[in-house]
Design a protein around this motif. Sequence first.
Motif, PDB file in Angstrom:
ATOM      1  N   CYS A 289      39.789  48.064  32.767  1.00 38.84           N
ATOM      2  CA  CYS A 289      38.457  47.545  32.478  1.00 38.84           C
ATOM      3  C   CYS A 289      37.624  48.624  31.799  1.00 38.84           C
ATOM      4  CB  CYS A 289      37.778  47.099  33.768  1.00 38.84           C
ATOM      5  SG  CYS A 289      38.697  45.843  34.678  1.00 38.84           S
TER       6      CYS A 289
ATOM      7  N   ASN B 167      34.250  49.882  31.070  1.00 34.61           N
ATOM      8  CA  ASN B 167      32.811  49.919  31.291  1.00 34.61           C
ATOM      9  C   ASN B 167      32.334  51.361  31.326  1.00 34.61           C
ATOM     10  OD1 ASN B 167      32.307  47.226  31.283  1.00 34.61           O
ATOM     11  ND2 ASN B 167      32.087  46.979  33.476  1.00 34.61           N
TER      12      ASN B 167
ATOM     13  N   GLY C  97      35.365  44.989  30.650  1.00 41.04           N
ATOM     14  CA  GLY C  97      34.934  45.129  32.038  1.00 41.04           C
ATOM     15  C   GLY C  97      33.763  44.240  32.406  1.00 41.04           C
TER      16      GLY C  97
ATOM     17  N   HIS D  17      30.982  41.534  37.116  1.00 44.74           N
ATOM     18  CA  HIS D  17      32.386  41.904  37.315  1.00 44.74           C
ATOM     19  C   HIS D  17      32.685  41.979  38.806  1.00 44.74           C
ATOM     20  CE1 HIS D  17      30.832  45.859  38.379  1.00 44.74           C
ATOM     21  NE2 HIS D  17      30.235  45.945  37.197  1.00 44.74           N
TER      22      HIS D  17
ATOM     23  N   LEU E 232      35.442  47.265  40.833  1.00 45.19           N
ATOM     24  CA  LEU E 232      36.046  47.076  39.514  1.00 45.19           C
ATOM     25  C   LEU E 232      37.252  47.973  39.297  1.00 45.19           C
ATOM     26  CD1 LEU E 232      35.838  45.619  36.774  1.00 45.19           C
ATOM     27  CD2 LEU E 232      34.308  47.454  36.007  1.00 45.19           C
TER      28      LEU E 232
ATOM     29  N   SER F  47      42.061  43.921  33.559  1.00 50.59           N
ATOM     30  CA  SER F  47      41.413  42.776  32.930  1.00 50.59           C
ATOM     31  C   SER F  47      42.171  42.323  31.695  1.00 50.59           C
ATOM     32  CB  SER F  47      39.962  43.100  32.552  1.00 50.59           C
ATOM     33  OG  SER F  47      39.912  44.068  31.520  1.00 50.59           O
TER      34      SER F  47
ATOM     35  N   PHE G 249      39.942  38.971  35.558  1.00 51.06           N
ATOM     36  CA  PHE G 249      40.142  40.171  36.379  1.00 51.06           C
ATOM     37  C   PHE G 249      41.257  39.900  37.383  1.00 51.06           C
ATOM     38  CE2 PHE G 249      35.706  40.147  35.025  1.00 51.06           C
ATOM     39  CZ  PHE G 249      35.565  41.424  34.500  1.00 51.06           C
TER      40      PHE G 249
END
Length: 678
Positions: A5, A7, A31, A63, A67, A72, A87
Amino acid sequence: MYSACQNSDYPPLESHAVVGNMLTTAMVTTGGDINFMCYPYFDSGAIFCSLLDKEKGGRFSVHPTHLDRFKSKQFYWPETNILVTRFLSDEGVGQVIDYMPVITKKEDHSSSLDMNAPGYGWLVRRVQVIRGKLSFTTKCRPSFNFGRNTHTVERTDMGVKFISEGKMKHQPGCHKDKHKDNEETSDQSIFVDCTHKHSEMNIIKDELVGGAIEAEIELEEGDHIAIILRPANPICYANREGQNEHDQPIHQRNGVVKTFEELKEFENYLFDSTIQFWQNWMSKCIYHGRWREMVGRSALVLKLLTFAPTGAIVAAPTCSLPEEVGGERNWDYRYTWIRDAVFTLYGLMRIGFTDEAGAFMNWIQKCLNESDRVEGEKHMPIQIMYTIHGGCHIVEEELDNLEGYKKSKPVRVGNAAANKVQLDIFGELMDSIYLYNKYGIQISYDFWCHLVKILNWLADNWKQKDEGIWEVETGKHNFVYSKIMCWVAFDRGLRLADKRSLPAPRALWVRVRDQIYEEIQGKGFNKDINAYTIYYGSDKLDAGVLIAPLVFFMSPNDNRFLSTLDAIMKKPKEGGLLCNSLVYRYSKNLGLKGAEGSTTFNICTFWLIEALTRAGAKDPSLLAKARLMFEEMLTYSNHVGLYSEEIGDAGQSLGNFPQALTHLSLISAAFSLDRTMR
């Protein structure tokens, strides 16, 4: 293929997908972060722009709570611009479906958009749990007007209201006399609602922007909720008389959404309507070749980049994403370049989409009417770019409050290039009008009179030096690409006049057309390197000249063009422009600062593919090269088929994203390859 993911503070550009509604778009990471979104229009101030400053920019996250335990995968709902971010972990599987509702006028069974319908202008983030039981976290932290305005937060019955405390610029430098929505500044507020009545949105104070909200939501298998960002006004869901009965679908009743259940029912209707719109639009595509999926995705991107109220087309929906990380060439592409827009129309018309061309032609005519008001012989009769509302005046400013993507400064909004002299736009404009007249609707006499005026101006001014398509920092020159497109302007004008028996100074246009052709052959071709060069008297190459056979300036099998192909396809250290399957715009030592200009340009790669394809009709070895190069180029798209403007040394996306020129050139190259390989 699953991915970690993304982010991080500044995720790679290629880790993004995009959703939109032909008014604006939002960038979504793998993400679940929305880190760039201008609102309500493409050229409005950004309400989320952490892509340009990780601290001050603001973002909208949805999300799984933990996480780091998830991988993902992103994909688009088939033949739509509805994005699914899935996810996956040992705990279960969940997904966020992002979309902006698109609603058509139902009463006339047309595909025309109903931009006054309730739900248009919303951003919907639909959260679902597919397997197991998962906790999702959402955080919304706007940064109104690119982080220049603070805001306050208030609770509402179904969520919160963010109220900007300053004025918000819809578009820098827009003239104010044409559209009510084009006022320079306005107040702005947004609601963030949730269809889950048990979700509590916690208000968090934020010293930088004013405030944020955060919520954690527990969902079980089969559950779904929607988190909605929308304008701060009541949700009036119908206007029809005599249909107040509760057994009617909610979008056919009169009234205002007041309960969570009503909001959830209305969101379901918006979701279904948006799927139907995009799939109906894609059903018009006449391309059924080998690369239908990539061509279809490119067409959907180009549709997203159209501005529905006027028919204008933006070059890209972002601003100040750098051509080179740490460099200075960070431009605002949220405007309509004549060149980019007409190329885009060519790509869409080629595969069956003509409605967009009609809307753009109406927009062009309005721009020409506006240009008539500009007096003086020194002005070109049409600018190289306009605002999406048709405005001529565009102010460029630097935002000192933002550090830029990976500290690439300056961050620019607005664009000072509007008054540059780039003579090529006349050829691109006339080519698109000729094709629209041929495959769309015949143009009017009044429009033709504008075009005659433009070509007569060009007849007097084509010899002047200009700044060229690439805007290199070596000053004005007689750029060969520009001269080729001047030839195209007169050639298409003559063809159109003859096709329609329209009045025109044919003798003048024929004389000028032929004069341009002979000058290009005499001054634009360097016999020492046996190739066309970037400008008269130069020994440097330019990938722009690959356009020559694509616009029928010359045969793709002309010896002069074939020798130019050979020169371009050499490695840069040998004086060429080709690095494996990627093409540089021009020879590197043209006066740009730092490493600028050292990245490969995607449209140039697709131009080379198409030029090889056309030459390959007589030489199978060139066709084989074109097909391999096309397949290799497809590997540089991101995970959902999107391209930026440029490719860096590590294969990363650079420049504003996604970029119209790249996607339209992909369509054109795929179309030509398929046709030639039959």
